[in-house]
Design a protein around this motif. Sequence first.
Motif, short mmCIF file in Angstrom:
data_model
loop_
_atom_site.label_atom_id
_atom_site.label_comp_id
_atom_site.label_asym_id
_atom_site.label_seq_id
_atom_site.Cartn_x
_atom_site.Cartn_y
_atom_site.Cartn_z
N PHE A 6 84.07 32.69 6.66
CA PHE A 6 83.20 32.90 7.82
C PHE A 6 84.05 33.55 8.91
O PHE A 6 84.92 32.90 9.49
CB PHE A 6 82.62 31.57 8.32
CG PHE A 6 81.65 30.94 7.36
CD1 PHE A 6 80.38 31.47 7.18
CD2 PHE A 6 82.01 29.80 6.64
CE1 PHE A 6 79.48 30.88 6.29
CE2 PHE A 6 81.11 29.20 5.76
CZ PHE A 6 79.85 29.75 5.58
N THR A 7 83.82 34.83 9.16
CA THR A 7 84.70 35.54 10.11
C THR A 7 84.55 35.01 11.53
O THR A 7 85.45 35.20 12.35
CB THR A 7 84.39 37.05 10.08
OG1 THR A 7 83.00 37.27 10.36
CG2 THR A 7 84.74 37.64 8.72
N TYR A 8 83.45 34.33 11.82
CA TYR A 8 83.31 33.69 13.14
C TYR A 8 84.42 32.66 13.32
O TYR A 8 84.96 32.50 14.42
CB TYR A 8 81.94 33.03 13.26
CG TYR A 8 81.78 32.20 14.52
CD1 TYR A 8 81.44 32.82 15.72
CD2 TYR A 8 82.01 30.84 14.51
CE1 TYR A 8 81.31 32.08 16.90
CE2 TYR A 8 81.88 30.07 15.68
CZ TYR A 8 81.53 30.71 16.86
OH TYR A 8 81.41 29.98 18.01
N ALA A 9 84.76 31.96 12.23
CA ALA A 9 85.83 30.95 12.30
C ALA A 9 87.17 31.62 12.62
O ALA A 9 87.99 31.07 13.36
CB ALA A 9 85.93 30.19 10.98
N PHE A 55 82.71 22.71 8.87
CA PHE A 55 83.38 23.81 9.56
C PHE A 55 83.11 23.77 11.06
O PHE A 55 84.00 24.11 11.86
CB PHE A 55 82.97 25.15 8.96
CG PHE A 55 83.38 25.31 7.51
CD1 PHE A 55 84.68 25.09 7.13
CD2 PHE A 55 82.45 25.66 6.55
CE1 PHE A 55 85.07 25.23 5.80
CE2 PHE A 55 82.81 25.81 5.22
CZ PHE A 55 84.14 25.59 4.84
N ARG A 56 81.92 23.36 11.45
CA ARG A 56 81.64 23.22 12.88
C ARG A 56 82.56 22.19 13.51
O ARG A 56 83.13 22.41 14.59
CB ARG A 56 80.17 22.82 13.10
CG ARG A 56 79.16 23.89 12.72
CD ARG A 56 77.83 23.64 13.42
NE ARG A 56 77.24 22.36 13.07
CZ ARG A 56 76.38 22.17 12.08
NH1 ARG A 56 76.03 23.19 11.30
NH2 ARG A 56 75.86 20.98 11.84
N SER A 107 77.13 34.84 10.40
CA SER A 107 76.91 33.44 10.79
C SER A 107 77.69 33.09 12.06
O SER A 107 78.83 33.52 12.25
CB SER A 107 77.33 32.49 9.67
OG SER A 107 76.52 32.68 8.52
N LYS A 108 77.06 32.31 12.92
CA LYS A 108 77.69 31.84 14.15
C LYS A 108 77.91 30.33 14.04
O LYS A 108 77.68 29.72 13.00
CB LYS A 108 76.82 32.18 15.36
CG LYS A 108 76.56 33.68 15.53
CD LYS A 108 77.86 34.47 15.66
CE LYS A 108 77.59 35.96 15.81
NZ LYS A 108 78.84 36.76 15.83
N GLN A 109 78.33 29.72 15.13
CA GLN A 109 78.70 28.30 15.14
C GLN A 109 77.60 27.41 14.57
O GLN A 109 77.86 26.58 13.70
CB GLN A 109 79.03 27.87 16.57
CG GLN A 109 79.36 26.39 16.72
CD GLN A 109 80.82 26.06 16.48
OE1 GLN A 109 81.64 26.95 16.31
NE2 GLN A 109 81.13 24.78 16.48
#
Length: 572
Positions: free
Chosen positions: A352-355, A301-302, A292-294
């Motif tokens: 969420f590793t993007y975070a 979370f965004r 997952s991305k932004q």
Amino acid sequence: SLEFCCPTASRMAYWDNFSWVSSTSPITNLLEKDDTTLENVLDEDEILSELRNSNEALIEYFSKPETLHQVLDYLTKPHPDLSQDLQYRYPYLCSEMLCYDSANIYEEILSDDMLDRLFAFLYEEPPLDGLLSSYFNRIVSYILNKKIEPLLEYLQKKEGFLDRVVVHFYSSAVSDIVGKLLNSSKEERVDAWLAKEGFVPKLVSKLNPSESAAVHENVAEILCKICTASFQKTNAGQDQLEVFKQLNQEESVSQLVELVFQDPASTSLQFGGSVIVELELGFQSDIYDTTSKQDDLPPIFRVLLNSLDKIETALNTEPAETIETTYGKIAPFGFCRIQALTIFQNLVGSKFTYAYQQILEKNLFACCLELFFKYQWNNFVHTVVADTFKTVLACNEDDIILQFMEQTKLHQRIGEAGAEPNVNGEGSSRKGFMGHLAALATSVHSASEVNSQLEDVLETCDVWKKYMQADFATIKKIESILLGSTADSGDAENREIDQLISNFQEITKRGFEDDFPDSFTPSNDTVFDILIQPTDNKMFTGINTDEDELEELNSDDENFMASDDDDDDEYE
């Protein structure tokens, strides 16, 4: 004689001598008078007992519109002209009367005229009288429980009702009514009504730091209830609440985060932060999400990833006051910072590793580690920071873990802290975070076992290796001792017994492992072999039903049943 034949008659004859005693109650006699006032009735000492005994005259009196007008007047307006005792007594007795389970009374209350008089209380200027607010809450709650349909119909057409409720949200007695409406049997209808009126955005706006702590607390409580109820519905496969959908819109979430972090020392963060936490918990992933991305993330979370600077500012804002403890004067961590730290913990806990990649661009992890060591007696801080770090270390993303270790120098800080575990040197008490330090060291060591680059980093750090070989090894040795062990008691006999038990356990374990079969096949029972390990490399699909073998099994069953019948015959 009469007494012998009928004792009852004798007793009746005895009481006939006291025929002058009236059998009617004083309240009934009072109500028969034309000039009796409500105050005369409320002054009677036996009014509650008469009510519980269902005195028909009393109930009829309180069912009259003119009486109810006066009753509602006592319940919705202060009466400073009365003595202090009566200012408490009259509203209390009036609330008891209105909440008595009488169809005549509450049917009369449900008229528009009576409800107008009751809800006029909310149209008073703040602050509302605390005592009258509690009675107002009690009566409205009673009507909701008894006759919610006509009351809800009245409230929906009552102009400005929800706006007046929001104005008085400093009163828990008023905010509690909203919670009861949401939890009522007409939840769907209430949900649609509140959503149509834009109730949630009105509540969110009350988290402005300029509002009082009581407002912040009551608003947060209702918004958290909305989140909890909606997530429960989602988990049950039902549609989310409409009011929750309004709260979860990015615009509402942005306003929420902006107000909560506007003043890091405000109770807006202390209480409003709990709403952010509820949203985070509801959207956390059970497993690490590496794709997952932004734009794929839930709104909360965004928004938080765009507000990392605000979170860091809150974490670095210290309370102005100090507190006296047995250890001396210390600076408290502060409730607001605890909330900010919890919000950060749950942002990492989203998995969420993007975070993680976005957070590592800031200095938040290093900031948290500084707080971990600075507040050496605050185990809540230690627990939250340790859990946050362990979540990152368990993600199995080599690049992220290496960046995390580079930013925090966690292994080095652990080694340095482990070299001085006591507060004031040898013999003094250990620092409050030493247990959590060992847990973090375990997580770092576990991560290095599957990350060769991290393993190389640890090998070049002398303080880390010294800690692992000394203090950490001692801790692990102590943790491995069974509870109740007397090995350290100093008693030679007990130590010898413990050693014998340990040797016996080791021999038994070794013997079991040596005798344990490598495979359950082959055996001497071909039927059992086929059951456990089917032939022709086929997967097991059930018991083999070869005719010869099935016949053998059936014959065994028949012989068994026959022998069982013989035993029964013998018994008979």
